[in-house]
Design a protein around this motif. Structure first.
Motif, PDB file in Angstrom:
ATOM      1  N   SER A   1      -2.311   1.173   1.467  1.00  0.00           N
ATOM      2  CA  SER A   1      -1.980  -0.095   0.798  1.00  0.00           C
ATOM      3  C   SER A   1      -1.257   0.093  -0.523  1.00  0.00           C
ATOM      4  CB  SER A   1      -3.247  -0.908   0.538  1.00  0.00           C
ATOM      5  OG  SER A   1      -3.855  -1.280   1.747  1.00  0.00           O
ATOM      6  N   ARG A   2      -1.712   1.060  -1.307  1.00  0.00           N
ATOM      7  CA  ARG A   2      -1.166   1.229  -2.656  1.00  0.00           C
ATOM      8  C   ARG A   2       0.282   1.703  -2.687  1.00  0.00           C
ATOM      9  NH1 ARG A   2      -5.342   5.164  -4.853  1.00  0.00           N
ATOM     10  NH2 ARG A   2      -6.558   3.571  -3.784  1.00  0.00           N
TER      11      ARG A   2
ATOM     12  N   THR B   1       2.781   0.521  -0.726  1.00  0.00           N
ATOM     13  CA  THR B   1       3.767  -0.438  -0.233  1.00  0.00           C
ATOM     14  C   THR B   1       3.477  -1.806  -0.835  1.00  0.00           C
ATOM     15  OG1 THR B   1       4.841  -1.277   1.775  1.00  0.00           O
ATOM     16  CG2 THR B   1       2.431  -1.112   1.828  1.00  0.00           C
TER      17      THR B   1
ATOM     18  N   GLU C   1       2.150  -5.365  -1.589  1.00  0.00           N
ATOM     19  CA  GLU C   1       0.762  -5.769  -1.323  1.00  0.00           C
ATOM     20  C   GLU C   1       0.618  -6.625  -0.069  1.00  0.00           C
ATOM     21  OE1 GLU C   1       2.733  -6.721  -3.717  1.00  0.00           O
ATOM     22  OE2 GLU C   1       2.469  -8.832  -4.284  1.00  0.00           O
TER      23      GLU C   1
ATOM     24  N   SER D   1      -8.405   0.744   4.917  1.00  0.00           N
ATOM     25  CA  SER D   1      -9.006   0.550   3.596  1.00  0.00           C
ATOM     26  C   SER D   1      -8.774  -0.859   3.078  1.00  0.00           C
ATOM     27  CB  SER D   1      -8.384   1.539   2.598  1.00  0.00           C
ATOM     28  OG  SER D   1      -7.012   1.254   2.421  1.00  0.00           O
TER      29      SER D   1
ATOM     30  N   LEU E   1      -9.015  -4.561   2.403  1.00  0.00           N
ATOM     31  CA  LEU E   1     -10.022  -5.604   2.593  1.00  0.00           C
ATOM     32  C   LEU E   1      -9.427  -6.917   3.087  1.00  0.00           C
ATOM     33  CD1 LEU E   1     -12.215  -4.890  -0.557  1.00  0.00           C
ATOM     34  CD2 LEU E   1     -12.864  -4.522   1.833  1.00  0.00           C
ATOM     35  N   GLU E   2      -8.233  -7.256   2.636  1.00  0.00           N
ATOM     36  CA  GLU E   2      -7.621  -8.504   3.081  1.00  0.00           C
ATOM     37  C   GLU E   2      -7.287  -8.445   4.573  1.00  0.00           C
ATOM     38  OE1 GLU E   2      -7.424 -11.370   1.791  1.00  0.00           O
ATOM     39  OE2 GLU E   2      -5.958 -12.379   3.071  1.00  0.00           O
TER      40      GLU E   2
ATOM     41  N   ALA F   1     -12.999   0.468   5.732  1.00  0.00           N
ATOM     42  CA  ALA F   1     -13.822   1.615   5.371  1.00  0.00           C
ATOM     43  C   ALA F   1     -13.378   2.180   4.037  1.00  0.00           C
ATOM     44  CB  ALA F   1     -13.715   2.694   6.444  1.00  0.00           C
ATOM     45  N   GLY F   2     -14.288   2.897   3.389  1.00  0.00           N
ATOM     46  CA  GLY F   2     -13.959   3.539   2.125  1.00  0.00           C
ATOM     47  C   GLY F   2     -15.225   3.916   1.395  1.00  0.00           C
ATOM     48  N   THR F   3     -15.159   4.951   0.558  1.00  0.00           N
ATOM     49  CA  THR F   3     -16.358   5.373  -0.171  1.00  0.00           C
ATOM     50  C   THR F   3     -16.072   5.567  -1.662  1.00  0.00           C
ATOM     51  OG1 THR F   3     -15.920   7.637   0.543  1.00  0.00           O
ATOM     52  CG2 THR F   3     -17.491   6.368   1.838  1.00  0.00           C
TER      53      THR F   3
ATOM     54  N   LEU G   1      -8.611  -9.491  -2.688  1.00  0.00           N
ATOM     55  CA  LEU G   1      -8.865  -8.634  -1.523  1.00  0.00           C
ATOM     56  C   LEU G   1      -7.674  -7.743  -1.167  1.00  0.00           C
ATOM     57  CD1 LEU G   1     -11.076 -10.827   0.852  1.00  0.00           C
ATOM     58  CD2 LEU G   1     -11.764  -9.184  -0.905  1.00  0.00           C
ATOM     59  N   LEU G   2      -6.617  -7.797  -1.959  1.00  0.00           N
ATOM     60  CA  LEU G   2      -5.485  -6.875  -1.752  1.00  0.00           C
ATOM     61  C   LEU G   2      -5.883  -5.533  -2.360  1.00  0.00           C
ATOM     62  CD1 LEU G   2      -2.648  -9.394  -2.627  1.00  0.00           C
ATOM     63  CD2 LEU G   2      -3.340  -8.628  -0.354  1.00  0.00           C
ATOM     64  N   THR G   3      -6.993  -5.045  -1.909  1.00  0.00           N
ATOM     65  CA  THR G   3      -7.748  -3.999  -2.578  1.00  0.00           C
ATOM     66  C   THR G   3      -8.352  -3.063  -1.546  1.00  0.00           C
ATOM     67  OG1 THR G   3      -8.247  -5.518  -4.390  1.00  0.00           O
ATOM     68  CG2 THR G   3      -9.804  -3.714  -4.056  1.00  0.00           C
ATOM     69  N   ASP G   4      -8.382  -1.779  -1.874  1.00  0.00           N
ATOM     70  CA  ASP G   4      -9.012  -0.821  -0.975  1.00  0.00           C
ATOM     71  C   ASP G   4     -10.529  -0.950  -1.043  1.00  0.00           C
ATOM     72  OD1 ASP G   4      -6.696   0.336   0.029  1.00  0.00           O
ATOM     73  OD2 ASP G   4      -6.556   1.787  -1.616  1.00  0.00           O
ATOM     74  N   HIS G   5     -11.110  -0.876   0.136  1.00  0.00           N
ATOM     75  CA  HIS G   5     -12.565  -0.935   0.301  1.00  0.00           C
ATOM     76  C   HIS G   5     -13.270  -0.040  -0.728  1.00  0.00           C
ATOM     77  CE1 HIS G   5     -15.896  -1.339   3.475  1.00  0.00           C
ATOM     78  NE2 HIS G   5     -16.410  -0.502   2.615  1.00  0.00           N
ATOM     79  N   TYR G   6     -12.748   1.158  -0.978  1.00  0.00           N
ATOM     80  CA  TYR G   6     -13.495   2.093  -1.825  1.00  0.00           C
ATOM     81  C   TYR G   6     -13.553   1.692  -3.288  1.00  0.00           C
ATOM     82  CZ  TYR G   6      -9.611   5.293  -3.445  1.00  0.00           C
ATOM     83  OH  TYR G   6      -8.517   5.866  -4.025  1.00  0.00           O
ATOM     84  N   GLU G   7     -12.645   0.823  -3.725  1.00  0.00           N
ATOM     85  CA  GLU G   7     -12.734   0.357  -5.109  1.00  0.00           C
ATOM     86  C   GLU G   7     -14.070  -0.371  -5.291  1.00  0.00           C
ATOM     87  OE1 GLU G   7     -10.290   1.594  -6.586  1.00  0.00           O
ATOM     88  OE2 GLU G   7      -8.394   1.258  -5.541  1.00  0.00           O
TER      89      GLU G   7
ATOM     90  N   THR H   1     -16.863  -0.098  -3.285  1.00  0.00           N
ATOM     91  CA  THR H   1     -18.058   0.748  -3.108  1.00  0.00           C
ATOM     92  C   THR H   1     -18.259   1.620  -4.349  1.00  0.00           C
ATOM     93  OG1 THR H   1     -16.678   2.211  -1.750  1.00  0.00           O
ATOM     94  CG2 THR H   1     -18.177   0.740  -0.589  1.00  0.00           C
TER      95      THR H   1
ATOM     96  N   LEU I   1     -16.948 -10.419   1.939  1.00  0.00           N
ATOM     97  CA  LEU I   1     -17.591  -9.163   1.540  1.00  0.00           C
ATOM     98  C   LEU I   1     -19.064  -9.162   1.939  1.00  0.00           C
ATOM     99  CD1 LEU I   1     -16.000  -8.760  -2.011  1.00  0.00           C
ATOM    100  CD2 LEU I   1     -15.319  -7.610   0.108  1.00  0.00           C
TER     101      LEU I   1
ATOM    102  N   VAL J   1     -19.905  -5.123   2.724  1.00  0.00           N
ATOM    103  CA  VAL J   1     -19.085  -4.154   1.993  1.00  0.00           C
ATOM    104  C   VAL J   1     -19.833  -3.655   0.752  1.00  0.00           C
ATOM    105  CG1 VAL J   1     -16.916  -3.818   0.727  1.00  0.00           C
ATOM    106  CG2 VAL J   1     -16.928  -5.135   2.861  1.00  0.00           C
TER     107      VAL J   1
ATOM    108  N   GLU K   1      -6.858  -1.154  -9.224  1.00  0.00           N
ATOM    109  CA  GLU K   1      -5.988  -0.035  -8.848  1.00  0.00           C
ATOM    110  C   GLU K   1      -5.020  -0.360  -7.697  1.00  0.00           C
ATOM    111  OE1 GLU K   1      -7.944   3.475  -7.186  1.00  0.00           O
ATOM    112  OE2 GLU K   1      -6.160   4.680  -7.570  1.00  0.00           O
ATOM    113  N   THR K   2      -5.574  -0.850  -6.591  1.00  0.00           N
ATOM    114  CA  THR K   2      -4.741  -0.972  -5.393  1.00  0.00           C
ATOM    115  C   THR K   2      -3.597  -1.959  -5.592  1.00  0.00           C
ATOM    116  OG1 THR K   2      -6.720  -0.493  -4.093  1.00  0.00           O
ATOM    117  CG2 THR K   2      -4.793  -1.279  -2.894  1.00  0.00           C
TER     118      THR K   2
ATOM    119  N   LEU L   1      -0.920  -0.713  -8.043  1.00  0.00           N
ATOM    120  CA  LEU L   1      -0.038   0.308  -7.451  1.00  0.00           C
ATOM    121  C   LEU L   1       0.874  -0.273  -6.380  1.00  0.00           C
ATOM    122  CD1 LEU L   1      -2.284   3.488  -7.172  1.00  0.00           C
ATOM    123  CD2 LEU L   1      -0.381   3.069  -8.756  1.00  0.00           C
ATOM    124  N   SER L   2       0.349  -1.166  -5.553  1.00  0.00           N
ATOM    125  CA  SER L   2       1.199  -1.773  -4.517  1.00  0.00           C
ATOM    126  C   SER L   2       2.438  -2.389  -5.152  1.00  0.00           C
ATOM    127  CB  SER L   2       0.436  -2.865  -3.757  1.00  0.00           C
ATOM    128  OG  SER L   2      -0.556  -2.317  -2.931  1.00  0.00           O
ATOM    129  N   ILE L   3       2.206  -3.163  -6.191  1.00  0.00           N
ATOM    130  CA  ILE L   3       3.320  -3.877  -6.826  1.00  0.00           C
ATOM    131  C   ILE L   3       4.277  -2.900  -7.506  1.00  0.00           C
ATOM    132  CG2 ILE L   3       3.896  -5.482  -8.693  1.00  0.00           C
ATOM    133  CD1 ILE L   3       1.315  -7.035  -7.925  1.00  0.00           C
TER     134      ILE L   3
END
Lengths: 428, 428
Positions: free
Chosen positions: A157-158, A160, A162, A181, A183-184, A194-196, B7-13, B15, B71, B76, B123-124, B127-129
Motif C-alpha cells: 500500500s505504501r 502506490t 492510496e 495489509s 485495512l480499507e 494481516a500484519g503484526t 483505513l488507508l492503513t496497514d494492519h500492522y500499524e 497491532t 476493526l 483487528v 505511516e501508510t 507514504l502512499s501519497i
C-alpha cells in the motif's frame, strides 16, 4: 470526494458528445471494444482485472448538481449537453470477460453497446479501471505461480497511490494472495487482512526483549516476530526464549533472504521451534520468489513489485469504436490499425484440457465449437442493469486458479516470450 | 467511499499501536522521518509531490463508526485500542519540504513528531501519497524540461487507476504542464482542463469532412482537429478547407511524429495556415519529447509515461522512526541502515545562484548558513493544526520552476547519472 464517477473522465469525451448532440450523430448505435494489442514485457498471458469495480463505476456514472455546476462554470460544454448529462444513465449492453479470466493480444475483453453518446463518455473510467487492475492482476498471478502454494501476503500500500492500494489489494486476493495489509480493502471487499509489527516497534522499546514480550502479550505466541532489527541470530534466540517453541513465525525483511531463511530454519529447529514458520519480505518480485523455491521459506510478503505491476504498471488497453449502425469502422492511417466490427471470442482446448488458441470472431459468424471449447464473454449489463447472479470475487479467484492450469507448460514461464496461446482472427 | 482516510492503513500499524498502548510505550515522544535512500533509474533530482494532499489526509484521518465497526468485527485490535482510535486526532508537529521543492538521497522530506501512537498510524497513508505523487512529479518535471517552453498537456488518465489519475493531473500541473484532460482534477484542484476529439468521433461520422464540420460548428475554428484517422495529408487539406486558415491546431497521434510534424508544418504553411499549430501525441516520454526539439512541434500530449512515472512508478520513500524521547534510534542489521536523530536540511548555493550541496544536519546542530543558503523544511502542522498561509499550488509550481534553474547544468540531463548535487551529512 463525490461518489459519482462522472468526472473521472477526459475533457474530450464531453466535447465529442457536445458536437455529436449538435449534429445528430450522438444517437447512432455504436459498439466500442476494449482490447490490448500486446502483452507487456514479453508476458505469456494477461488476467482480466477490475470488471467488478467497473460495473460499480458505470452505476455511479451520474452527473449531479456538483458535476453539472463544474462543467457549466468552466464552459466545458453547452447548455444542451448539460441537460443531456443531467439525465444520463447508461441504458445499453456490456459483455465482457469475467474477472480472473486469462486474455491475450486482441481478446475482446469488453464490448460496450449503446448510442455513441452513452457509450463514449464511459471510455476514460472504464480504461482506468481495466488498465490498472489488469496490470496488477498479471503481476500478482505470476507471483502466486512462483510461490508455488506457499502463503503470500500483499503489503504494498505504501508504495502506490492510496486508492490504487485498495484496488491492488483486491486484485492480489483475486490472484490467489492469502491476505493483504490494507485495512480499507478488508472493509470494502471483505478480504482477509494481516500484519503484526515493523522495525519501529522494536526501536520504540528499550530493547528487543521488551518489544517481543510486549507483542506476545498483546497478540499471543502465534504472532510473527520481526527478528532483523539488530542481529538476526540473536533475534531468533530471543524470539524463542520469549515466546517459547510455539512461536507462530519469524520475519526477515532484509539481506540475502535465501541464505538467511536457511540459517533461520536450522536455528529454529535446533531450538525445538520446528513448527515456527519463516516469513521473508523486502523487495520481492516474482523472480525473487521463484529463486527461493528451494529454500525453507513458509511465506512471502510482497510490496512494491505487486502494486507497480512488476515492471508493467498499465495493461495498455484501448477502447475503440468498432461499429456504427451495424457498419464496421476502423482507423486506417498507421500500424495502430484495428479490426472493425463487433466481436466475441472462444477458447479452444485439447481433450486433455490444455488451451490451444484464442479465436476472435465477428458476432454472428461464430466458428464451430469443439467439445471442450468455451465462449469467453459473458453478459454483464443488459439495458443498463447489472445482470443478476454475476460471479463473486471468490468465484473469480477460483476461475483464475483453474485457468492457469489449462495453459501449455511454457505459458507459466516467468521469462519473456510469446503469448502462451496464439490469437486467431476467425474469418479475417 | 468514506471520506475518512483512517483505513488507508496497514494492519500492522494498528497491532503495533495495540501492543504499545498495552505496555505504555505508545505515549513516548517520537520523531519519524520520510526520506529516500536513492533516486530511481539514475535520476538527477527528486521533486517533492503530494504535500498538499497529505495535509488533507492527516486532517481526515479519523475513526468514525464505520471504521471502528470494521476493526471490531474483524478483531483487528482490542477494545482499549478501539476506544483510543475513536478519539484519534493528530496533535503533533509536521515539518517538511514544500511541494515543488527538489530533493536528493537522504533529504528529510518530512518530519513527523508526536507520541508513537499518534505518529505511527499515519505511516501508510503518508507514504502512499508521497511515493505516488513524488514519482509523478519527477517524471513530469523532466518532461517539462524536455519540452523547453512548448505547451504540454497531460492526458494519461486512462492508463492508471482512476483516482491516481486525478492526483497525477494535479502533479503534472505543479510541474509545469499547461493543462490536463482530467475533469475531476479540474473540479478538485481548479487546474485548467482541455480536450477536443478522438478518432472515434471521426469514425462515427459518414466521412472525415462531416466530422470536421461538426467539430468546428460546435467548438469553433480555434479547435484542434485530429487529422490521422485515415490519411494525414488529406486530413490536413480537409481541415484547412473546412476550418479556414484560422484553424487552431492539428493533432497527430501516431506514426513517426517528428517527420509527420515537419510535413504537416510545410503543408499548413503552403495552405496559408501558418498560425495553425501542430500538436503531437502518442506514447511520448521525456526522451521522445527531447528528440522532437528541432521539429516544428507546438505542443505535446503526454499520457502513459507521465502517469506511470516514466519507468519509476514509486519514489521509494520510507517512514522511519529516528528518535524516541530525545534518543536517536536506528535499525542496525543490514545495508538498509539509517541515521538516527531528528534532522533538517539546508541547501548551499554559489554566489551565482547555482546549487552546490544538500546538507542534512541534526536539529540543534545546524551548520553556519552562507549568504545564499536556504533552510529546506517549513512548518506544515503545529499542534495538530495546519499552519496558516501555506503556499498555494500556483506558488509551488513557481517554486519548482525556479528550483530547476538553480541546478548545475548536468542536473537537467535526461540520461542516467549521479544526483545533481551531493548530499552531505553534517556532523556525521
Amino acid at each position: 470526494m463525490s461518489s459519482s464517477t462522472a468526472l473521472l473522465t477526459d475533457h474530450y469525451e464531453l466535447t465529442m458528445l457536445a458536437s455529436a448532440l449538435r449534429d445528430g450523430t450522438a444517437h447512432r448505435e455504436c459498439t466500442f471494444e476494449v482490447f490490448t494489442r500486446r502483452l507487456p514485457n514479453g508476458r505469456r498471458y494477461g488476467v482480466a482485472g477490475g470488471i467488478g469495480r467497473l460495473l460499480d463505476a458505470v452505476e455511479n456514472f451520474r452527473f449531479g448538481d456538483a458535476e453539472i455546476a463544474q462543467l457549466a462554470e468552466h464552459g466545458v460544454v453547452d447548455e444542451r449537453t448539460l441537460e443531456w448529462l443531467r439525465d444520463y444513465r447508461f441504458s445499453g449492453q456490456i459483455d465482457g470477460y469475467p474477472e480472473g479470466e486469462l486474455f491475450f493480444p486482441g481478446s475482446p475483453l469488453l464490448t460496450v453497446r449503446g448510442t455513441f453518446a452513452e457509450a463514449v463518455v464511459l471510455e476514460t473510467v472504464v480504461l482506468s479501471i481495466l488498465n490498472h487492475d489488469s496490470a496488477i492482476a498479471a503481476a500478482a498471478a505470476r507471483m502466486v505461480s512462483a510461490a508455488n502454494g506457499r502463503r503470500i501476503i500483499e503489503m504494498g500500500s505504501r508504495r502506490t497511490h492510496e486508492e490504487s492500494a485498495v484496488s491492488a489489494a483486491r486484485i492480489a486476493y483475486l490472484a490467489g494472495f492469502t491476505a493483504t495489509s490494507n485495512l480499507e480493502a478488508g472493509r470494502r471487499y471483505g478480504i482477509p487482512t494481516a500484519g503484526t509489527a515493523a522495525h519501529a516497534f522494536t526501536l520504540l522499546h528499550d530493547d528487543e526483549r521488551s518489544a517481543f514480550e510486549s507483542q506476545i502479550a498483546a497478540l499471543g505466541t502465534g504472532t510473527t516476530l520481526l527478528v532483523d532489527t539488530y542481529d538476526i541470530s540473536r533475534g531468533i534466540d530471543l524470539a524463542v526464549e520469549v515466546a517459547g517453541t510455539g512461536l507462530g513465525a519469524v520475519r526477515i525483511d532484509s539481506g540475502d533472504v535465501g541464505v538467511l531463511a536457511r540459517q533461520a530454519r536450522e536455528q529454529l529447529d535446533s531450538l525445538g521451534a520446528s513448527n515456527t514458520r519463516v516469513v521473508v519480505s523486502g523487495d520481492l518480485d516474482e523472480y525473487a520468489i521463484a529463486s527461493l523455491r528451494a529454500e525453507p521459506v513458509d511465506g512471502y510478503g510482497v510490496g512494491t513489485s505487486l502494486v507497480t505491476g512488476s515492471g508493467a504498471p498499465t495493461a495498455e488497453m484501448v477502447y475503440k469504436l468498432v461499429e456504427v449502425e451495424g457498419r464496421p469502422v476502423a482507423k486506417r492511417s498507421s500500424h495502430k490499425e484495428s479490426r472493425g466490427g463487433r466481436k466475441a471470442a472462444i477458447r479452444r482446448y485439447k481433450d486433455t484440457g490444455t488451451a490451444v488458441e484464442e479465436v476472435v470472431h465477428r458476432v454472428g459468424a461464430e466458428p464451430e465449437l469443439g467439445p471442450h471449447d468455451r465462449r469467453l464473454q459473458i453478459p454483464l449489463i443488459r439495458d443498463g442493469k447489472r445482470v443478476e447472479g454475476l460471479p463473486t470475487l471468490e468465484q473469480d479467484r477460483e476461475r483464475l486458479r483453474r485457468a492457469l492450469v489449462t495453459l501449455p507448460w511454457e505459458g507459466l514461464k516467468l521469462s519473456n516470450g510469446e503469448p502462451a496461446i496464439p490469437t486467431v482472427f476467425h474469418g479475417a
